[in-house]
Design an enzyme around this catalytic site. Structure first.
Site, PDB file in Angstrom:
ATOM      1  CG  ASP A   1      -1.928  -1.123   1.206  1.00 15.18           C
ATOM      2  OD1 ASP A   1      -2.328  -1.530   0.106  1.00 15.18           O
ATOM      3  OD2 ASP A   1      -2.304  -1.597   2.301  1.00 15.18           O
TER       4      ASP A   1
ATOM      5  CE1 TYR B   1       4.238  -6.995   3.604  1.00 17.51           C
ATOM      6  CE2 TYR B   1       3.608  -9.304   3.846  1.00 17.51           C
ATOM      7  CZ  TYR B   1       3.631  -8.131   3.105  1.00 17.51           C
ATOM      8  OH  TYR B   1       3.058  -8.102   1.854  1.00 17.51           O
TER       9      TYR B   1
END
Length: 249
Positions: free
Chosen positions: A54, A112
């Protein structure tokens, strides 16, 4: 003749509207496509990423693949991608792969990291690279909550609206948090076979709320079972999120 290449890309997401090309806003995919087209004497080159990130989300280990019409020295491709893209993109490695390799569909697992600045005074040098949460947290409770997320679950409650994915079952292999005293940061690490839209950010927002005792840290199983986004906590800000590793068979 067609030769397929795989590249590992790092980027500072601060000034990007995400990875994937969009009608409006600068994107990582768009910049990579422009550079590869230039390398390919102006002939269009399609770029395929391991997944989207994003706006304002960073990457140290994003993986892409692309095709060129001939064999080229790998270091020359890497150097060209590294130097001809803007300064907020770097190319770490390029290798030749089988022509049926796909950067997205062949992913086995991703890792992540999420960084949270916990200092009382906001650090202006971290504002683009860590979320900010200057409140006391109980690390033990946060770790119990994270442990409950490991395994195979339906993560509907941790998926933002706007997702077009129907199957929301994912397997999380690692979900941990540690405190880094010198940096005054919390470092979350997540490894799994896939992640839903804003899933990591929603998990972090929820677990921070549990660590701050504004939400019962034992509620994770109930939140998962409810399959309702409203049961989980807020979505953490994107600046702290980094895609660090993509793995293939």
């Amino acid at each position: 003749m067609r030769v397929r290449y795989r590249a590992i890309i790092a980027y500072d997401g601060t000034n990007f509207h995400g990875f994937q090309t969009q009608p409006v806003g600068r994107t990582v995919e768009e910049e990579l496509t422009k550079t590869l087209t230039k390398i390919n004497s102006g002939q269009p080159v399609a770029v395929f990423g391991s997944g989207r990130t994003d706006a304002k989300v960073h990457a140290r280990g994003q993986v892409i693949h692309f095709d060129l019409p001939q064999v080229r020295p790998l270091e020359k491709i890497r150097f060209a991608l590294d130097t001809q893209t803007p300064d907020d993109i770097a190319c770490l490695k390029v290798e030749e792969v089988a022509e049926d390799f796909h950067a997205r569909y062949h992913v086995v697992q991703k890792t992540y990291e999420f960084r949270v600045d916990t200092a009382k005074a906001r650090n202006p040098f971290k504002r683009h690279y860590a979320s900010y949460f200057p409140y006391p947290v109980d690390l033990t409770k946060m770790r119990v909550a994270l442990e409950a997320l490991c395994g195979t679950h339906d993560f509907t409650s941790f998926c933002a609206s706007g997702s077009t994915v129907e199957d929301k079952v994912r397997t999380i292999h690692q979900a941990t948090v540690e405190y880094l005293p010198q940096e005054e940061e919390l470092l979350f690490t997540f490894t799994g076979d896939g992640f839903l839209y804003k899933m990591v950010r929603i998990i972090v927002g929820t677990v921070l709320k549990m660590g701050n005792e504004r939400l019962d840290y034992q509620l994770i199983p109930e939140i998962l079972a409810g399959r309702d986004r409203n049961l989980a906590g807020p979505t953490a800000h994107p600046e702290g999120l980094y895609l660090v590793k993509v793995e293939y068979e």
